[in-house]
Design a protein around this motif. Sequence first.
Motif, mmCIF file in Angstrom:
data_model
loop_
_atom_site.group_PDB
_atom_site.id
_atom_site.type_symbol
_atom_site.label_atom_id
_atom_site.label_comp_id
_atom_site.label_asym_id
_atom_site.label_seq_id
_atom_site.Cartn_x
_atom_site.Cartn_y
_atom_site.Cartn_z
ATOM 1 N N GLY A 58 0.808 -1.223 0.000
ATOM 2 C CA GLY A 58 0.000 0.000 0.000
ATOM 3 C C GLY A 58 0.837 1.268 0.000
ATOM 4 N N THR A 59 0.423 2.200 0.809
ATOM 5 C CA THR A 59 1.099 3.491 0.893
ATOM 6 C C THR A 59 2.582 3.332 1.216
ATOM 7 N N ALA A 60 2.907 2.385 2.080
ATOM 8 C CA ALA A 60 4.318 2.172 2.434
ATOM 9 C C ALA A 60 5.138 1.796 1.195
ATOM 10 N N ALA A 102 12.164 -3.567 4.861
ATOM 11 C CA ALA A 102 10.709 -3.697 4.977
ATOM 12 C C ALA A 102 10.159 -2.402 5.544
ATOM 13 N N ILE A 103 9.186 -1.816 4.868
ATOM 14 C CA ILE A 103 8.562 -0.591 5.382
ATOM 15 C C ILE A 103 7.144 -0.930 5.827
ATOM 16 N N SER A 104 6.860 -0.655 7.100
ATOM 17 C CA SER A 104 5.510 -0.922 7.595
ATOM 18 C C SER A 104 5.192 0.006 8.764
ATOM 19 N N GLU A 108 2.866 -4.936 11.573
ATOM 20 C CA GLU A 108 2.114 -6.184 11.713
ATOM 21 C C GLU A 108 1.550 -6.715 10.396
ATOM 22 N N THR A 109 1.773 -6.018 9.317
ATOM 23 C CA THR A 109 1.184 -6.448 8.041
ATOM 24 C C THR A 109 1.700 -7.831 7.649
ATOM 25 N N MET A 110 0.769 -8.757 7.486
ATOM 26 C CA MET A 110 1.162 -10.157 7.298
ATOM 27 C C MET A 110 1.977 -10.381 6.021
ATOM 28 N N ALA A 154 -6.188 6.708 11.808
ATOM 29 C CA ALA A 154 -6.955 6.627 10.549
ATOM 30 C C ALA A 154 -6.393 5.504 9.688
ATOM 31 N N VAL A 155 -7.281 4.772 9.040
ATOM 32 C CA VAL A 155 -6.826 3.640 8.224
ATOM 33 C C VAL A 155 -5.883 4.111 7.115
ATOM 34 N N ALA A 156 -6.241 5.204 6.459
ATOM 35 C CA ALA A 156 -5.393 5.692 5.365
ATOM 36 C C ALA A 156 -4.181 6.410 5.956
ATOM 37 N N SER A 163 6.844 10.211 7.147
ATOM 38 C CA SER A 163 7.961 9.843 8.017
ATOM 39 C C SER A 163 8.705 8.608 7.478
ATOM 40 N N GLN A 164 8.011 7.762 6.736
ATOM 41 C CA GLN A 164 8.710 6.628 6.104
ATOM 42 C C GLN A 164 9.704 7.109 5.051
ATOM 43 N N ILE A 165 9.288 8.116 4.284
ATOM 44 C CA ILE A 165 10.221 8.653 3.279
ATOM 45 C C ILE A 165 11.455 9.225 3.987
ATOM 46 N N LYS A 244 -9.112 6.556 -3.927
ATOM 47 C CA LYS A 244 -9.804 5.260 -3.969
ATOM 48 C C LYS A 244 -10.229 4.857 -2.571
ATOM 49 N N GLU A 245 -9.268 4.937 -1.641
ATOM 50 C CA GLU A 245 -9.521 4.479 -0.275
ATOM 51 C C GLU A 245 -10.636 5.279 0.397
ATOM 52 N N LEU A 246 -10.587 6.592 0.236
ATOM 53 C CA LEU A 246 -11.441 7.451 1.055
ATOM 54 C C LEU A 246 -12.723 7.861 0.352
ATOM 55 N N LEU A 361 -11.815 -1.747 4.463
ATOM 56 C CA LEU A 361 -10.375 -1.635 4.748
ATOM 57 C C LEU A 361 -10.099 -1.823 6.240
ATOM 58 N N ALA A 362 -8.875 -2.241 6.540
ATOM 59 C CA ALA A 362 -8.446 -2.345 7.931
ATOM 60 C C ALA A 362 -7.114 -1.641 8.079
ATOM 61 N N LYS A 363 -6.854 -1.129 9.271
ATOM 62 C CA LYS A 363 -5.603 -0.406 9.491
ATOM 63 C C LYS A 363 -4.399 -1.315 9.331
ATOM 64 N N SER A 364 -4.489 -2.490 9.911
ATOM 65 C CA SER A 364 -3.368 -3.384 9.649
ATOM 66 C C SER A 364 -3.922 -4.746 9.276
ATOM 67 N N VAL A 365 -3.461 -5.214 8.149
ATOM 68 C CA VAL A 365 -4.021 -6.420 7.554
ATOM 69 C C VAL A 365 -3.173 -7.607 7.985
ATOM 70 N N THR A 366 -3.719 -8.389 8.906
ATOM 71 C CA THR A 366 -2.915 -9.448 9.514
ATOM 72 C C THR A 366 -3.244 -10.829 8.930
#
Length: 368
Positions: A58-60, A102-104, A108-110, A154-156, A163-165, A244-246, A361-366
């Motif tokens: 996703g965004t990451a 790995a960017i997350s 917890e993203t499976m 927020a999910v998105a 901050s990841q960048i 798309k998400e929102l 959608l879910a905030k973290s998809v496990t």
Amino acid sequence: EKGGYDWFMLKEIDEQPQAVAETLLGRYGRSGRLQLDEMRLSDDELRDVDKIIIIACGTASYAGLVAKYAIEHWTRIPCEVELASEFRYRDPIIDRSTLVVAISQSGETMDTLMAIRYARQQRARVLSICNTNGSTIPRESDAVIYTHAGPEVAVASTKGFLSQIVACYLLGLYLAQVRGVKYGDEIDAIMAALEKLPAGIQRMLDEGEQVRKLAAELVDTRSVLFLGRHVGYPVALEGALKLKELAYLHAEGFAAGELKHGPIALIEDGIPVFVVVPPKARDQLQEKIVSNIQEIRARGALTIVLAEDGDDDVVPYADHLIRLPKVPTLLQPLVATVPLQIFACELAGLLGHDVDQPRNLAKSVTVE
Ligand code: BG6
């Protein structure tokens, strides 16, 4: 707590100057050297790295796409970016000298977790960039760079993305420093520009009203396109993903150079197209994108142009012009993304959607 905001997402968008400042805090000493406390990989190990593979979802993953440009430029180490869900099913070429990043945000993203487990089985070194202390992905990594964006509800993802960048850039500069490559010279200049960035992001927030008005004008739109080049390309992808998400709208991001190879066929009367214009200093890219804007406008597109202060070449072709502060090209995503977030958030609110918890959608998809 939402602290007076209607949505967590609005609050988190507004927290971005601070998220970026916190992620930078304490990492650049007066000695002019970068320090990454949780690095855990020795300089020797880092000097051995001959390939970097960034994996994320996703965004990451778009933060990873932005980072690729910077990391390759500064380190001269080949860097690939791959969706975590694709990575381990393609028999990737990895070994002891591969650095898997790995960017997350959640940690917890499976899909991302399974990808790093696979990478470690193949003996690659794994570094994670994560916003959640003690979560699974950093615990299973050889090293970690924490983003200090604060909890993202927020999910998105918004402040998570910026901050990841920044964290990826710190990694790139650190590798350049350790390996002593030519572009090590740029560390000082880039760090100085990064330190000034929170003010630039704040300005984009202060000028958010322009984008909110635009969202109100476009509330009936069915489809929105985004164009960018170089690091503006992943910004276009992120702008489209947010819509798309929102807003549950059809939205697509394209590399502007691909326009004539297909997407231009989508241009019809009145279709809104956001265009991220690279700084003028960037050889020829700015000119090329200005002609892209002319091409789509001649075919009826409503052009919404994001261009730096003083770039007047775009003025005749911009139906709406969103000004960006002048920053080095590699840092432009950190300011250009902000109006796209505000636009998507505002449009979703106007459409009556749950901005913080979009449908399905879910905030973290496990699960994988
Ligand atoms: C998605 C979220 O399911 O997971 C996105 O809805 C997020 O916003 C993606 O970018 C990746 O999450 P994380 O926590 O691994 O960065």
